[in-house]
Design a protein around this motif. Structure first.
Motif, short mmCIF file in Angstrom:
data_model
loop_
_atom_site.label_atom_id
_atom_site.label_comp_id
_atom_site.label_asym_id
_atom_site.label_seq_id
_atom_site.Cartn_x
_atom_site.Cartn_y
_atom_site.Cartn_z
N GLN A 105 -7.29 0.56 0.00
CA GLN A 105 -7.47 -0.65 0.80
C GLN A 105 -8.54 -0.40 1.87
O GLN A 105 -9.41 -1.24 2.09
CB GLN A 105 -6.14 -1.03 1.45
CG GLN A 105 -6.25 -2.28 2.30
CD GLN A 105 -4.92 -2.66 2.92
OE1 GLN A 105 -3.88 -2.08 2.63
NE2 GLN A 105 -4.97 -3.64 3.80
N ASP A 124 -6.13 -1.61 -4.74
CA ASP A 124 -5.56 -2.14 -3.50
C ASP A 124 -6.56 -3.11 -2.87
O ASP A 124 -7.53 -2.70 -2.26
CB ASP A 124 -5.23 -0.98 -2.55
CG ASP A 124 -4.17 -1.38 -1.53
OD1 ASP A 124 -3.95 -2.60 -1.35
OD2 ASP A 124 -3.55 -0.49 -0.92
N GLU A 125 -6.31 -4.40 -3.04
CA GLU A 125 -7.16 -5.49 -2.53
C GLU A 125 -8.61 -5.37 -2.98
O GLU A 125 -9.53 -5.35 -2.15
CB GLU A 125 -7.06 -5.54 -0.99
CG GLU A 125 -5.61 -5.61 -0.51
CD GLU A 125 -5.47 -6.11 0.92
OE1 GLU A 125 -6.47 -6.52 1.50
OE2 GLU A 125 -4.33 -6.10 1.42
N SER A 133 0.83 -1.21 0.00
CA SER A 133 0.00 0.00 0.00
C SER A 133 0.86 1.25 0.00
O SER A 133 0.53 2.25 -0.63
CB SER A 133 -0.94 0.01 1.21
OG SER A 133 -1.87 -1.04 1.12
MG MG Z 1 -1.97 -2.80 2.23
#
Ligand code: MG
Ligand code: ADP
Length: 587
Positions: free
Chosen positions: A421, A510-511, A379
């Motif tokens: 995220q 991010d994810e 991240s």
């Molecule tokens: Mg992360």
């Protein structure tokens, strides 16, 4: 049935002063309510919507009032000609004070407004030109068509016409590109800046707009009262305006009128009753207001306006018109060309090196997976690429141009969009409005176009773009839901739709699959492949190895801030260092 209430309110409002039996005192009270409503409407924009608590609104009333007092008494100007001067002077003062204030964070911002509110109060009271504490009297009344409005009943119509115009302008402002930027401030500056919003500017706009409404109120006040002195422009008055905003509902334009009405009437009643109860004289109402404020903040944070809306007609959300013209798209790099080049990138947080000497590149048209255990620095790498963080060392290049250390919004402008995220949506705003923020850089309408409603064609196009992106992400049936009512997995998809509205050549996710069910993950995978086929380059962080392995062209693996491997999914699967570091725990 619900339609009756607004019409009835308007009719009563228009007719009341015409009825001779209406007590003069009611008219006076209503005039004060109108004057306060203007100030509180400004607070709705700056505090309720923009999230900046201002204790300085009464001082801006003072600017409006004193400007017109001096110009009409000393220089003999007509009140209507002094209005532009009052607005200009207040606007410049608010801009200057805003520049100093809005950059303050947390509690320092309200404290900052308090500081200059007090200074201005003493300034008003100590300048000889402003009559010191006695103020200025002999101010002429307003006149319309040559008739001087000495009577409360006459000036009533002027005040309430101005209130209605201000309400319309405020609704228009909030429902616009600039309004979305101001509303986005509530969600923190990171997300807004990631979509190209100049948050400092958005704060200033809210601040100056509120000050101008206060100035109009002060200008009217001076000509209604026909005298000014410093008392109504002090910190006490500012606190009372804030109280009105909270009572009415700081997030609602009509809440300003409701709050101003309730507090003004209540104050009047309390001032009559309380001294009789407690004996002697004193500002006992301040104690009651304080107690009420605590109760309200506990039980009705959104103020009382939401209770009223139950009896009002529901406004159907505006559907997007499919006829709207598509927005122009940016030129994408030819597939295979190096799009993103990360070189010896480093980020230190104090003693912790979150990213150490990381380098890899992404070619146009690829999907690259960035994987690694929690805390590996993935991240942080995203934040360095998108300008949320400044690199401690190393370089990030986009199509050969250095972007490391540029502000987020400058990088967004170059065609880089992202998701977070930790989802950064505005829970009370509709899904559609949240996603429209992503198209901020593809519109240009400013405050003037918004207030005058000259931005409709552009807004239609932005809304259409947001609708299409939501539909292709499978959320076409959730457009008008508040974003806060979605499941976490769904809100991640909303963030993807928002990012797509920027027309990104590089998309950082991010994810994105965290919290999705199996079928939803498959749909997401299909969407990402389709985006790649259309030319979008994707860099994603993801923990679900099945999802990643079947999707990406190449993988970059990080651990403890260092890149430990890079290659095709098949190579990574067999890489001993990766197995040791990353999959070891799972085996
Ligand atoms: Mg992360
Ligand atoms: P990942 O996304 O790979 O799980 P992060 O990039 O979020 O990892 O974090 C990498 C390391 O940097 C972690 O140890 C984390 O605690 C630390 N870190 C991340 N952001 C900050 C910050 N703003 N301040 C201090 N430490 C941070």
């Amino acid at each position: 049935m619900r339609r009756v209430l607004p019409v009835a309110a308007l009719a009563v409002g228009v007719l009341l002063p015409l009825v001779p039996a209406t007590p003069e005192f009611w008219i006076t009270l209503l005039n004060y309510i109108g004057l306060s409503s203007l100030v509180v409407m400004g607070l709705v924009v700056v505090t309720g919507v923009g999230g900046m608590t201002s204790f300085g609104q009464a001082a801006f009333c003072g600017f409006g009032a004193y400007t017109t007092a001096v110009l009409t008494t000393t220089y003999g100007l007509s009140p209507w000609l002094s209005l532009p001067a009052a607005l200009a002077l207040t606007g410049v003062a608010a801009w200057g004070l805003g520049l100093l204030t809005v950059r303050l964070s947390g509690h320092y911002l309200p404290l900052g407004t308090m500081a200059w509110a007090i200074s201005l109060f003493y300034l008003f009271g100590n300048l000889d030109e402003l009559g010191r504490h006695d103020g200025i009297s002999g101010i002429p009344p307003l006149s319309v068509a040559g008739i001087a409005l000495y009577e409360g009943r006459a000036v009533y119509y002027v005040i309430w016409t101005v209130v209605l115009l201000a309400a319309v302008a405020t609704f228009h402002l909030l429902d616009s590109r600039v309004g979305r930027a101001i509303r986005a401030l509530r969600g923190g500056v990171t997300a807004a800046e990631a979509f190209g919003v100049d948050t400092g500017r958005a704060k200033l706009i809210a601040f100056v707009y509120a000050a101008l409404l206060a100035a109009v109120s002060g200008w009217l006040f001076a000509h209604v009262q026909r005298a000014v002195n410093p008392t109504p422009f002090g910190l006490n008055a500012s606190i009372e305006y804030l109280f009105m905003a909270v009572v009415g509902g700081a997030g609602h334009v009509w809440g300003a009128v409701l709050g101003a009405g309730l507090v003004t009437v209540l104050k009047d009643q309390l001032q009559a009753v309380l001294p009789r109860l407690f004996g002697g004289s004193g500002n006992y109402e301040a104690i009651v207001f304080g107690a009420l404020l605590v109760v309200l903040l506990q039980y009705a944070r959104d103020g009382l306006w939401p209770l009223v809306t139950r009896f009002l007609p529901e406004r159907a959300p505006e559907p997007a018109k499919p006829g709207a013209e598509d927005l122009p798209r940016r030129a994408f790099p030819v597939p295979g060309k190096t799009l993103l080049d990360i070189d010896a990138l480093q980020k230190n947080f104090g003693g912790l090196v979150a990213v150490r000497d990381v380098g890899f590149s992404v070619r146009a048209g690829e999907i690259i997976g960035l994987i690694g255990p929690n805390g590996a620095g993935k991240s942080t790498t995203f934040n360095l690429v998108t300008g949320v963080l400044r690199p401690s060392a190393g370089e990030v290049r986009l199509l050969g141009e250095r972007i490391g250390g540029l502000p987020s919004r400058a990088i967004a402008r170059r065609g880089v969009a992202r998701t977070f995220q930790h989802v950064k949506l505005l829970p009370t705003m509709s899904v559609l409005d949240n996603v429209m923020l992503g198209a901020h850089l593809r519109g240009r309408a400013g405050v003037a176009q918004a207030v005058l409603r000259l931005d409709r064609v552009e807004e239609e196009r932005l809304r259409w773009e947001a609708t299409r992106q939501l539909e292709r992400c499978g959320l076409g049936d959730s457009l008008h839901r508040p974003a806060g009512t979605l499941a976490l997995g769904q809100s991640r998809i909303v963030e993807i739709a928002r990012a797509l509205c920027l027309d990104p050549m590089l998309l950082l996710l991010d994810e994105p699959a965290a919290g999705l069910r199996h079928a939803e993950k498959r749909a997401l995978g299909d969407l990402l492949r389709r985006l790649r086929d259309e030319g979008t380059t994707i860099l994603l962080v993801e923990h679900d190895m099945d999802f990643v392995m079947g999707l990406v062209d190449r993988l970059v693996v990080m651990e403890f801030g260092v890149k430990i491997a890079e290659g095709l999914p098949a190579e990574i699967r067999g890489n001993p260092a990766v197995l040791e570091a990353y999959l070891g725990g799972i085996e």
